[in-house]
Enzyme design. Structure first.
Site, mmCIF file in Angstrom:
data_model
loop_
_atom_site.group_PDB
_atom_site.id
_atom_site.type_symbol
_atom_site.label_atom_id
_atom_site.label_comp_id
_atom_site.label_asym_id
_atom_site.label_seq_id
_atom_site.Cartn_x
_atom_site.Cartn_y
_atom_site.Cartn_z
ATOM 1 N N ASN A 223 1.482 -20.742 -12.546
ATOM 2 C CA ASN A 223 1.198 -20.098 -11.256
ATOM 3 C C ASN A 223 1.025 -21.148 -10.156
ATOM 4 O OD1 ASN A 223 -2.034 -20.256 -10.613
ATOM 5 N ND2 ASN A 223 -1.722 -20.241 -12.832
ATOM 6 N N TYR B 142 0.544 -31.379 -10.018
ATOM 7 C CA TYR B 142 0.837 -30.602 -11.237
ATOM 8 C C TYR B 142 1.801 -29.454 -10.914
ATOM 9 C CZ TYR B 142 -0.212 -27.045 -14.801
ATOM 10 O OH TYR B 142 -0.126 -26.077 -15.769
ATOM 11 N N ASP C 218 3.115 -33.322 -30.383
ATOM 12 C CA ASP C 218 2.153 -33.632 -29.322
ATOM 13 C C ASP C 218 1.950 -35.147 -29.349
ATOM 14 O OD1 ASP C 218 -0.144 -31.591 -27.841
ATOM 15 O OD2 ASP C 218 -0.470 -33.752 -27.736
ATOM 16 N N ARG D 251 -10.353 -14.514 -9.803
ATOM 17 C CA ARG D 251 -8.980 -15.016 -9.710
ATOM 18 C C ARG D 251 -8.256 -14.856 -11.041
ATOM 19 N NH1 ARG D 251 -5.349 -19.411 -10.074
ATOM 20 N NH2 ARG D 251 -6.706 -20.579 -11.452
HETATM 21 C C1 15L Z 1 -2.733 -23.720 -15.285
HETATM 22 O O1 15L Z 1 -1.548 -23.897 -15.044
HETATM 23 C C2 15L Z 1 -3.495 -24.632 -16.159
HETATM 24 O O2 15L Z 1 -2.702 -25.208 -17.175
HETATM 25 C C3 15L Z 1 -4.699 -23.971 -16.770
HETATM 26 O O3 15L Z 1 -5.522 -24.981 -17.304
HETATM 27 C C4 15L Z 1 -5.477 -23.141 -15.739
HETATM 28 O O4 15L Z 1 -6.013 -23.975 -14.771
HETATM 29 C C5 15L Z 1 -4.538 -22.135 -15.112
HETATM 30 O O5 15L Z 1 -3.398 -22.741 -14.600
HETATM 31 C C6 15L Z 1 -5.223 -21.337 -13.976
HETATM 32 O O6 15L Z 1 -4.661 -21.238 -12.898
HETATM 33 O O7 15L Z 1 -6.295 -20.790 -14.222
#
Ligand code: 15L
Length: 284
Positions: A123, A147, A45, A185
């Site tokens: 997602n 992102y 990391d 959600r």
């Molecule tokens: C993600 O991809 C994020 O990394 C995580 O922090 C959450 O935000 C998650 O999705 C989500 O959709 O709840």
């Protein structure tokens, strides 16, 4: 096409597994869950974990630093690539950590002849699908954020390195990893940590795997995703979202409605900086 699994092939020997992003939320959990399975686990990391224990091997590296990434790839058999920005960020932050960072990891893996990589997609690569739609892994991408775009880029890199160089790759479009779903959600996209480990094992160990995308979710009758491919690959989730409905829906009642976030699978990632007209998307 539903991904490619070659008919023949050896189960790869996974002795040295590298976990990038080991200090993040998911990485911190996986450190403990993966160690018994892969005793020679190497952690990496940009930030050293606060609670490293004896027997853990940690390499501090900025993924945007190609030389540092190449150096830590020596003798690695498989990679679980979580590293990078894990939410929406400025273009500079996403570019360095997620785009350049992912490229450095895949390229270093190729040069070091790593056998397998599990890419932590999200997602949010498909976040602009309406909640009324069920999508499979062959639906075209609809990222909901910079992102999300970076996760699409990572999936594309995984395909390129798998098909062109034989770096077996599993992309897991992770929903929301938690001990239990925390709102409506997240109830639809919940992933129990042990189920993530099962998916990672498929990515690292399944014989003949070339390139696959699966959804990172537990067993879920409310799901927006068709995860048939994961089941074909041997996935047997243990977590059942249906066991947590009341708690998640109670938490939802404390959250203010938002017409954009509530319309799409990506939730607040969709409404964040939204400047279009919701009616025009819906009538499309
Ligand atoms: C993600 O991809 C994020 O990394 C995580 O922090 C959450 O935000 C998650 O999705 C989500 O959709 O709840």
């Amino acid at each position: 096409m539903n991904g490619v699994t070659a008919p023949i092939g050896q189960t790869p020997a996974m002795r040295r597994v590298l976990l990038t992003g080991a200090s993040g939320d998911i990485g911190t959990r996986l450190r403990k869950l993966l160690k018994p399975l892969y005793p020679e686990l190497i952690l990496s990391d940009i930030r050293k974990p606060d609670d490293l224990v004896r027997g853990e091997t940690f390499i501090q590296a900025d993924l945007a630093d190609a030389a540092a990434v190449h150096a830590m790839m020596k003798n690695i058999d498989g990679i679980v690539h979580l590293g990078g920005y894990s939410g929406e960020g400025s273009w500079d932050a996403i570019l360095n950590a997620n785009i350049i960072g992912a490229y450095n990891v895949f390229e270093a893996a190729r040069l070091a002849r790593v056998q397998r990589i599990v890419f932590a997609s999200s997602n949010h690569a498909v976040g602009f699908y309406p909640r009324s739609t069920t999508i499979g892994v062959d639906a075209h991408v609809l990222p909901d954020s910079r992102y999300g775009v970076s996760k699409v880029f990572g999936e594309a890199l995984a395909a390129l390195y798998a098909y062109k160089h034989g770096l077996g790759a599993l992309c897991i479009r992770i929903g929301n990893l938690n001990d239990h779903p925390i709102d409506e959600r997240r109830l639809a996209i919940w992933l129990n940590p042990d189920d993530l480990v099962s998916l990672i094992r498929i990515g690292l160990e399944r014989q003949g795997l070339v390139y696959e995308i699966v959804y990172g979710m537990s067993d879920n009758a409310r799901a927006w995703w068709d995860n048939a491919r994961a089941y074909e690959l041997g996935y047997q989730p243990k977590g059942r979202a249906g066991d947590h409905v009341e708690r998640a829906m109670a938490a939802q009642r404390g959250i203010a409605p938002n017409p954009v976030a509530d319309a799409f699978q990506g939730g607040a990632f969709c409404s964040d900086q939204f400047s279009f007209d919701l009616a025009k998307i819906k009538s499309n």
